[in-house]
Design an enzyme around this catalytic site. Structure first.
Site, short mmCIF file in Angstrom:
data_model
loop_
_atom_site.label_atom_id
_atom_site.label_comp_id
_atom_site.label_asym_id
_atom_site.label_seq_id
_atom_site.Cartn_x
_atom_site.Cartn_y
_atom_site.Cartn_z
CE LYS A 120 33.69 39.67 47.59
NZ LYS A 120 33.91 40.04 46.16
CG ASP A 156 36.72 38.85 43.58
OD1 ASP A 156 36.02 37.88 43.25
OD2 ASP A 156 36.44 39.60 44.53
#
Length: 332
Positions: A120, A156
């Site tokens: 990420k 997210d």
């Protein structure tokens, strides 16, 4: 007498064969036969073209996830529900191969890719542009490929905020307390701030990480923020409107674990959320509910995150109910 003239649409057909002969020209009859043949061929072509959309297309649009390890997915259920010829591939990519893997997204013409840890953050140098939220968070979990360019997004926190709002809650001028300062906590804290939270408390055992996240919120958003050192039997600030467990405590198989806080400090006025989705009803949420608090499971966050990925890649509204059902079945 010839009754059916449909096979001769391009010639002026007389009513009887005798009248044809009466034209005194074999050339006329020949022209009619040729035109009829051409018409039959044309009809065959048009019929095939008309049926072309129903023919199988073996060239599916590709999406997927790069991870180490690889996570489970719900996107395929959504593609099927919307009758889209897309596939979601789960691909194990080692950290040292990430650059080549991102090149493959462009080479294969993939619509996009998800990323799990440890990719990420390491993916950032390979991207052409980041969303405002992803820039602040400093991490990306979703990449969209368009015309050879790679755009990074972090869904997210957006998934969490959407699930929260769908439950009837608002973040406007609210005080938020977050347990943890890892990747999920970081994304959620930033999105809460960008969606109007007045103040955010970061409770974490690591002082460095906790202070860094609180400082990031203060510097990059309009919300105020404060770090609180996580002590044993930690009390939740009494002015908390929304309490969020953004740690992995309670995740399967450790289903009997719960964050070390003083649960008597949770009040009925609070909305208590958990990012854990397996199990959905964690001990943390059950304990909060016993004190009268409203609770929100991690399933909603995960589904809304996947739904946003779906829309970013396809441009189509996601079938959220289908995705939620698929996710629940996965954990049955």
């Amino acid at each position: 007498e010839i009754q059916d003239q449909s096979i001769y649409p391009y010639c002026e057909l007389p009513g009887t064969m005798g009248e044809i002969q009466g034209y005194g020209s074999e050339r006329y009859l020949f022209r009619c036969i040729v035109k009829a043949s051409l018409d039959s061929i044309l009809r065959m072509i048009l019929k095939k073209r008309k049926g072309h959309s129903n023919m199988k297309n073996y060239r599916a649009e590709l999406t997927g996830v790069f991870g180490d390890p690889v996570d489970g997915v719900v996107e395929d259920a959504a593609f099927a529900a919307k009758n889209l010829n897309y596939r979601y591939l789960t691909i194990k990519v080692l950290p040292e191969d990430l650059g080549k893997a991102m090149d493959s997204v462009k080479i294969f013409g993939m619509k996009g890719i998800n990323l799990t840890m440890p990719h990420k953050i390491k993916v950032l140098p390979y991207l052409d542009k980041l969303s405002p939220a992803a820039e602040i968070i400093g991490a990306v979990n979703t990449v969209i490929q368009k015309e050879g360019k790679l755009f990074g997004e972090n869904t997210d926190g957006k998934g969490f905020v959407t699930a929260l709002k769908n439950s009837g809650e608002t973040l406007d001028k609210k005080n938020v307390t977050i347990l943890g300062a890892g990747g999920a906590a970081r994304a959620i804290a930033v999105e809460c701030a960008l969606n109007g939270a007045a103040h955010i408390n970061i409770i974490n055992r690591s002082i460095e990480k906790g202070e860094e996240l609180a400082s990031l919120i203060q510097m990059k958003t309009d919300s105020s923020a404060k770090y609180l050192n996580w002590k044993n039997n930690m009390e939740i600030p009494s002015d908390t409107d929304i309490l969020i467990n953004a740690t992995s405590i309670g995740f399967s198989p450790n289903v009997t674990d719960k964050p070390d806080i003083d649960y008597t400090t949770i009040t009925p006025e609070m909305c208590v959320c958990d990012v854990i989705f397996n199990p959905a009803e964690t001990i943390f949420l059950k304990s909060a509910a016993e004190n009268g608090a409203k609770t929100i499971t991690g399933l909603g966050m995960l589904v809304q995150q996947a739904a946003l990925n779906f829309t970013l890649w396809t441009g189509v509204e996601a079938p959220v109910d289908v995705m939620e059902d698929a996710l629940k079945k996965e954990f049955e």
